[in-house]
Design a protein around this motif. Structure first.
Motif, mmCIF file in Angstrom:
data_model
loop_
_atom_site.group_PDB
_atom_site.id
_atom_site.type_symbol
_atom_site.label_atom_id
_atom_site.label_comp_id
_atom_site.label_asym_id
_atom_site.label_seq_id
_atom_site.Cartn_x
_atom_site.Cartn_y
_atom_site.Cartn_z
ATOM 1 N N ALA A 19 0.938 -1.251 0.000
ATOM 2 C CA ALA A 19 0.160 0.005 -0.040
ATOM 3 C C ALA A 19 1.001 1.381 -0.030
ATOM 4 C CB ALA A 19 -0.961 -0.025 1.406
ATOM 5 N N LEU A 20 1.845 1.372 0.827
ATOM 6 C CA LEU A 20 2.502 2.408 0.869
ATOM 7 C C LEU A 20 3.381 2.737 -0.385
ATOM 8 C CD1 LEU A 20 4.243 2.252 4.335
ATOM 9 C CD2 LEU A 20 2.340 3.481 3.595
ATOM 10 N N TYR A 21 3.750 1.742 -1.022
ATOM 11 C CA TYR A 21 4.533 1.699 -2.303
ATOM 12 C C TYR A 21 3.556 2.221 -3.430
ATOM 13 C CZ TYR A 21 6.764 0.578 -6.815
ATOM 14 O OH TYR A 21 7.139 0.541 -8.139
ATOM 15 N N VAL A 22 2.334 1.653 -3.402
ATOM 16 C CA VAL A 22 1.321 2.040 -4.677
ATOM 17 C C VAL A 22 0.909 3.172 -4.139
ATOM 18 C CG1 VAL A 22 -0.556 1.532 -5.900
ATOM 19 C CG2 VAL A 22 1.120 -0.215 -5.151
ATOM 20 N N CYS A 23 0.675 3.908 -3.099
ATOM 21 C CA CYS A 23 0.045 5.040 -2.570
ATOM 22 C C CYS A 23 1.161 6.419 -3.152
ATOM 23 C CB CYS A 23 -0.065 5.191 -1.005
ATOM 24 S SG CYS A 23 -1.782 4.491 -0.633
ATOM 25 N N GLY A 24 2.223 5.864 -3.132
ATOM 26 C CA GLY A 24 3.286 6.942 -3.778
ATOM 27 C C GLY A 24 2.743 7.563 -5.085
ATOM 28 N N PHE A 25 1.970 6.805 -5.806
ATOM 29 C CA PHE A 25 1.332 7.370 -7.091
ATOM 30 C C PHE A 25 0.260 8.326 -6.900
ATOM 31 C CE2 PHE A 25 1.569 2.389 -8.198
ATOM 32 C CZ PHE A 25 3.014 2.588 -8.312
ATOM 33 N N ALA A 26 -0.094 8.725 -5.717
ATOM 34 C CA ALA A 26 -0.994 9.722 -5.385
ATOM 35 C C ALA A 26 -0.422 11.269 -5.564
ATOM 36 C CB ALA A 26 -1.543 9.502 -3.948
ATOM 37 N N THR B 267 9.617 13.482 -4.537
ATOM 38 C CA THR B 267 9.948 14.230 -5.879
ATOM 39 C C THR B 267 9.500 13.134 -7.012
ATOM 40 O OG1 THR B 267 11.882 15.336 -4.907
ATOM 41 C CG2 THR B 267 12.016 14.762 -7.222
ATOM 42 N N ILE B 268 9.570 12.029 -6.797
ATOM 43 C CA ILE B 268 9.414 11.013 -7.831
ATOM 44 C C ILE B 268 7.911 10.814 -7.907
ATOM 45 C CG2 ILE B 268 9.271 8.498 -8.486
ATOM 46 C CD1 ILE B 268 12.063 8.311 -7.120
ATOM 47 N N PHE B 269 7.114 10.910 -6.666
ATOM 48 C CA PHE B 269 5.615 10.668 -6.994
ATOM 49 C C PHE B 269 4.811 11.729 -6.381
ATOM 50 C CE2 PHE B 269 7.643 6.328 -5.517
ATOM 51 C CZ PHE B 269 7.521 5.604 -6.766
ATOM 52 N N ASN B 270 5.267 12.775 -6.168
ATOM 53 C CA ASN B 270 4.629 13.854 -5.826
ATOM 54 C C ASN B 270 3.242 13.650 -4.874
ATOM 55 O OD1 ASN B 270 3.760 16.416 -6.269
ATOM 56 N ND2 ASN B 270 2.269 16.272 -7.630
ATOM 57 N N PHE B 271 3.937 12.876 -3.809
ATOM 58 C CA PHE B 271 2.814 12.447 -2.642
ATOM 59 C C PHE B 271 3.615 12.331 -1.435
ATOM 60 C CE2 PHE B 271 1.062 9.191 -0.133
ATOM 61 C CZ PHE B 271 -0.210 9.462 0.088
ATOM 62 N N LEU C 243 -2.376 7.050 -10.779
ATOM 63 C CA LEU C 243 -1.997 5.647 -10.294
ATOM 64 C C LEU C 243 -1.970 4.637 -11.180
ATOM 65 C CD1 LEU C 243 -3.528 4.369 -7.067
ATOM 66 C CD2 LEU C 243 -3.499 3.284 -8.674
ATOM 67 N N VAL C 244 -2.987 4.452 -12.126
ATOM 68 C CA VAL C 244 -3.058 3.500 -13.191
ATOM 69 C C VAL C 244 -1.916 3.597 -13.940
ATOM 70 C CG1 VAL C 244 -4.358 2.856 -15.151
ATOM 71 C CG2 VAL C 244 -5.626 3.246 -12.998
ATOM 72 N N THR C 245 -1.537 4.709 -14.423
ATOM 73 C CA THR C 245 -0.298 4.713 -15.234
ATOM 74 C C THR C 245 0.971 4.163 -14.556
ATOM 75 O OG1 THR C 245 -1.062 6.796 -16.382
ATOM 76 C CG2 THR C 245 1.265 6.356 -16.356
ATOM 77 N N MET C 246 1.136 4.439 -13.288
ATOM 78 C CA MET C 246 2.249 3.763 -12.724
ATOM 79 C C MET C 246 2.034 2.262 -12.356
ATOM 80 S SD MET C 246 4.217 6.606 -12.227
ATOM 81 C CE MET C 246 5.495 5.869 -11.117
#
Length: 323
Positions: free
Chosen positions: A12-19, A77-81, A115-118
């Motif tokens: 979750a913490l990894y994928v939430c980085g897409f937010a 910087t990478i995920f803007n989250f 999120l989908v793109t990532m």
């Protein structure tokens, strides 16, 4: 179950980085209507309630130390989250007994399209359509292969504030049914009625029934005697308080649980090499209440933070000794 929880939380913490920032926040308290109506167990962390507490502020301060800050800055910087501000709540639950049956709901401010793109960039990405939803899945690179096949992570987006994770596609589909209000949910069920109560000030709540512990650990014996368990942890007026309620079939069994509990507390006090354990044991009280046992841990927030610092220092020392 614990290992499954850890794996889902890391995912979750990894994928939430897409937010990204800028979207309306979603409430942190447990949303009973988002949980299946007949869960075997539920765990909820209210990040919004934890954040302003003394304990939460201590954890945030730890994240702002140079080493941790550098990692967060790179992550942002990478995920803007920013996980420290935009993650509002985490709910784990399961309707089955297998570790693979668990479902994780992540409440956060995110941009669905980003999120989908990532997710599509993840190794072995695939997707399937389930009604009006798309269930995404990819290879979990951190897990070992089973019979030559690498485990996969399954995820779906519900609306613009919830991401659903599971280790099985079927469990994601079932969770989506609940979120779409086409399947029974906890708000219409009598199961774990005290979870999510409006008057609750706890930042962590958990409950479990149909307890099945095969572990030989002494603490497992306590839970094997119980038919239901409920945990809540909160902070108020400078005090950190954790309460564990264990329900038994009758008063005799509750008395047995009390004996086991007292034995565990005694063992904690004997761990002279671990002062934190002895301190926690001193702060624990056990009380039989009819066919139930109530274990209460009460510490000042200063004491709790001091114990956390001591534990971190002890772990750092052990790590240094191994190197």
């Amino acid at each position: 179950m614990i290992q499954m929880n850890a794996n889902l939380l890391k995912t979750a913490l990894y994928v939430c980085g897409f937010a990204i920032a800028g979207l309306p926040a979603w409430a942190g308290p447990l949303q009973r209507a988002d949980v299946a109506g007949e869960p075997a167990w539920v765990l909820h962390l209210d990040c919004d309630s934890l954040r302003p507490t003394a304990l939460g502020q201590y954890l945030l301060a730890e994240m702002e130390k140079p080493d941790a800050q550098a990692k967060f800055d790179a992550f942002q910087t990478i995920f803007n989250f920013d996980l420290r501000k935009q993650l509002h709540g985490l709910t784990l639950y399961s309707t089955g007994k297998s570790p693979e049956d668990g479902v994780l709901l992540v409440y956060a401010d995110f941009d669905p399209s980003r999120l989908v793109t990532m997710a599509k960039a993840a190794q072995g990405y695939q997707s399937t359509t389930y009604k009006q939803h798309v269930i995404h899945n990819w290879v979990d690179e951190k897990k070992k292969a089973k019979q030559g096949v690498k485990p996969r992570v399954y995820a779906a987006i519900q609306g613009s504030h919830i991401v659903v994770f599971a280790q099985q596609e079927e469990r994601v589909a079932q969770a989506l049914e609940v979120l779409d209000r086409t399947a029974p949910n906890l708000s219409g069920s009598g199961v774990f009625a005290q979870l999510g109560a409006k008057a609750s000030t706890s930042f962590l709540q958990a409950a479990a029934r149909k307890l099945d512990f095969g572990d030989s650990d002494p603490s497992a014996a306590l839970f094997r005697l119980a038919k239901m368990a409920r945990l809540q942890i909160g902070e108020a007026q400078g005090q950190l308080k954790a309460t564990l309620n264990l329900e038994a079939n009758d008063e005799v069994v509750a008395q047995q649980m009390g004996w086991v509990g007292q034995g565990l507390v005694a063992l904690m006090k004997l761990q002279r090499g671990n002062p934190s354990s002895a301190k926690l044991a001193e702060a624990l009280t056990l009380k039989q209440d009819g066919a139930g046992l109530v274990a209460t841990l009460a510490l000042s927030t200063d004491e709790a933070i001091a114990l956390m610092k001591a534990d971190a220092a002890r772990k750092a020392q052990k790590k240094a000794e191994k190197e």
